[in-house]
Design a protein around this motif. Sequence first.
Motif, PDB file in Angstrom:
ATOM      1  N   MET A  55       1.010  -1.184   0.069  1.00 47.32           N
ATOM      2  CA  MET A  55       0.109  -0.076  -0.157  1.00 47.32           C
ATOM      3  C   MET A  55       0.841   1.146   0.011  1.00 47.32           C
ATOM      4  N   GLY A  56       2.242   1.028  -0.053  1.00 49.40           N
ATOM      5  CA  GLY A  56       2.868   2.253   0.045  1.00 49.40           C
ATOM      6  C   GLY A  56       3.519   2.870   1.481  1.00 49.40           C
ATOM      7  N   GLY A  57       3.109   2.107   2.590  1.00 46.54           N
ATOM      8  CA  GLY A  57       3.601   2.553   3.747  1.00 46.54           C
ATOM      9  C   GLY A  57       4.758   1.885   4.113  1.00 46.54           C
ATOM     10  N   ILE A  58       5.638   2.557   5.110  1.00 49.48           N
ATOM     11  CA  ILE A  58       6.693   2.191   5.570  1.00 49.48           C
ATOM     12  C   ILE A  58       6.821   1.839   6.923  1.00 49.48           C
ATOM     13  N   VAL A  59       7.708   0.778   7.214  1.00 44.88           N
ATOM     14  CA  VAL A  59       7.987   0.507   8.561  1.00 44.88           C
ATOM     15  C   VAL A  59       9.277   0.400   8.924  1.00 44.88           C
ATOM     16  N   MET A  60       9.939   1.117   9.880  1.00 44.27           N
ATOM     17  CA  MET A  60      11.243   1.097  10.074  1.00 44.27           C
ATOM     18  C   MET A  60      11.536   0.402  11.502  1.00 44.27           C
ATOM     19  N   THR A  61      12.185  -0.881  11.640  1.00 47.40           N
ATOM     20  CA  THR A  61      12.198  -1.160  12.866  1.00 47.40           C
ATOM     21  C   THR A  61      13.620  -2.362  12.802  1.00 47.40           C
ATOM     22  N   ASN A  62      13.945  -2.687  13.992  1.00 46.49           N
ATOM     23  CA  ASN A  62      14.917  -3.903  14.046  1.00 46.49           C
ATOM     24  C   ASN A  62      14.416  -5.096  14.981  1.00 46.49           C
ATOM     25  N   ASP A  63      13.158  -5.009  14.893  1.00 47.46           N
ATOM     26  CA  ASP A  63      12.414  -6.326  15.716  1.00 47.46           C
ATOM     27  C   ASP A  63      12.187  -7.385  14.830  1.00 47.46           C
ATOM     28  N   GLY A  64      12.967  -8.438  15.111  1.00 49.79           N
ATOM     29  CA  GLY A  64      12.891  -9.599  14.142  1.00 49.79           C
ATOM     30  C   GLY A  64      11.450  -9.974  13.636  1.00 49.79           C
ATOM     31  N   ASN A  65      10.552  -9.871  14.741  1.00 47.32           N
ATOM     32  CA  ASN A  65       9.314 -10.414  14.327  1.00 47.32           C
ATOM     33  C   ASN A  65       8.323  -9.553  13.568  1.00 47.32           C
ATOM     34  N   ALA A  66       8.520  -8.224  13.726  1.00 47.53           N
ATOM     35  CA  ALA A  66       7.906  -7.136  12.865  1.00 47.53           C
ATOM     36  C   ALA A  66       8.374  -7.116  11.207  1.00 47.53           C
ATOM     37  N   ILE A  67       9.838  -7.675  11.131  1.00 48.46           N
ATOM     38  CA  ILE A  67      10.409  -7.633   9.794  1.00 48.46           C
ATOM     39  C   ILE A  67       9.723  -8.730   8.992  1.00 48.46           C
ATOM     40  N   LEU A  68       9.885  -9.935   9.914  1.00 48.96           N
ATOM     41  CA  LEU A  68       9.462 -11.174   9.236  1.00 48.96           C
ATOM     42  C   LEU A  68       7.923 -11.195   8.983  1.00 48.96           C
ATOM     43  N   ARG A  69       7.053 -10.339   9.464  1.00 47.68           N
ATOM     44  CA  ARG A  69       5.726 -10.379   9.408  1.00 47.68           C
ATOM     45  C   ARG A  69       5.439  -9.678   7.967  1.00 47.68           C
ATOM     46  N   GLU A  70       6.346  -8.643   7.608  1.00 51.28           N
ATOM     47  CA  GLU A  70       6.017  -7.940   6.488  1.00 51.28           C
ATOM     48  C   GLU A  70       6.690  -8.689   5.019  1.00 51.28           C
ATOM     49  N   ILE A  71       7.697  -9.685   5.159  1.00 51.94           N
ATOM     50  CA  ILE A  71       8.447 -10.222   4.348  1.00 51.94           C
ATOM     51  C   ILE A  71       7.362 -11.076   3.495  1.00 51.94           C
ATOM     52  N   THR A  72       7.253 -11.247   2.035  1.00 50.21           N
ATOM     53  CA  THR A  72       6.572 -12.279   1.324  1.00 50.21           C
ATOM     54  C   THR A  72       7.458 -13.185   0.874  1.00 50.21           C
ATOM     55  N   VAL A  73       7.464 -14.435   1.300  1.00 54.38           N
ATOM     56  CA  VAL A  73       8.149 -15.370   0.497  1.00 54.38           C
ATOM     57  C   VAL A  73       7.473 -16.695  -0.302  1.00 54.38           C
TER      58      VAL A  73
END
Length: 548
Positions: A55-73
Amino acid sequence: MMGGGQPIIVLNQNTKRESGRKVQVQNINAGKMIADVIRTCLGPRSMLKMLMDPMGGIVMTNDGNAILREITVQHPAAKHMIEIARTQDEEVGDGTTSVVILAGEMLAVAEQFLEHKMHPVVIIQAYRQALEDSINILREQLSVPVDINSEEQMVDVIKSCIGTKFMGQYADLACSIALRAVKTITTEQDGHKEIDVKKWARIEKIPGGTIEDCQVLNGIMVNKDVTHQKMKRRIENPRIILLDCPLEYKKGESQTNVEITAETDFTKMLEIEEEHVKSMCADLIALQPDLVITEKGVSDLAQHYLVKAGITCIRRVKKSDNNRLARACGATIANRTEELKEEDVGTGAGLFEIKKIGDDYFTFITECKDPKACTILLRGPSKDILNEVERNLHDALGVARNLVLEPFLVPGGGAVEMAVSHVLQEKAKTVSGVKQWPYTALGQALEVIPRTLAQNCGANIIRLLTALRAKHASGETFWGVNGESGELSDMRQLKIWEPLAVKLQVFKTSVETAVLLLRIDDIVSGSKKKNEDAGPQGEMPMDDGGMA
């Protein structure tokens, strides 16, 4: 297709099937790939990831869980690796990065044995045995009890857990917020403690102000205003009634038909409505409350009666907020006004007031005598920063909760992994047969945590790890990597501790994941032909866990 509409997998030349060694190697590569993505997010010198959603939103974080939630594999094994970070987060609230890095490394060290034609089941048995031994080592040799009532000790532990996060610079504030919130919502039944952070501690984010303004309210805050301008906006020691029913006449559903023949009939209908609302308000006024809060609507007529009686009213409050209010002020939520009794009225709150913050009005019900629920109010310059603060606070709350439930600590900074690794490698000498090799390999895989910490702060990895192994070999189990400077340090002096519950969960989850992925020797994806000339449909992509 079967009767239930489920596709059957038919093995024909059109079905894509991969098996044996190839699949195992693919799964291992997918696991390693996911681990590599968040490897730089471990420790105090960790890097941030910038994630862009569709959707064009941006998340900046170093929380492992938050990063993996956003990744599409695409790869199924990679999806499973992402799932374990979520499990870890829900179970203990911390250690999401460590668990993925460890699982990836455990898969990586198994690759050499598969190449040498060792059967996966042998590797799995060795891994399971090593897991049992490491849990015993953690519990019996490395854990240190902690005094829950000592605020200083508790703050030290929580500080070391969020020192690696964005809120590191406000560590003291975050620790005291997490501790207060957890202490507030702890309830004890038959000697068993219950702490449900998600349900009873609500985090409210309001942009504006500074991060220093964040606080835990000894009560509840709701984003609502009074329904009528003439109602009071500040009441001390209010008597509160909570309702789950509307204060308006119940309209029929859409299929209700009313036929009116005479003119007077319509007036009669209106009178019946008014009588109904009047009797509901009379039930409320009889108990002399100062404040009525309902989850449903309030009609204009009901507002009129309540204003006349000097009662303040707030409507359409969320169910979850209403439950928190009930716990905080001691009221019982009533479903019908006729059933209200004196003991249902909440008198536990000391102050009700409505404040305007920014453009919105907020209702504060604070100074509660013994609130078993609370609201954490976060302030900060922008929405992105507030979201990151909330993620960090979630970890801190998890740590505080784990400590209250299981008051044992283990040293952080990779010290505990190195200690377990050393003991496992010594124990491996007593393991008979081929199992000895994977058993030793699992011990070595644990070294990935101190190695990654050293890597992330730019230290000389080989020299540092050799020195650390020597320390542990001489029995100094509390030495680990100082993630700030990249030197070896005694974790007791640096006051870097982690809750035992988190470490146990990290070890269990990572080994179980590695075991599960090693047991897969076949990936079959069924596909049906639409047209002869069209290619096969609905295939599972078989790439090496490539990221979309």
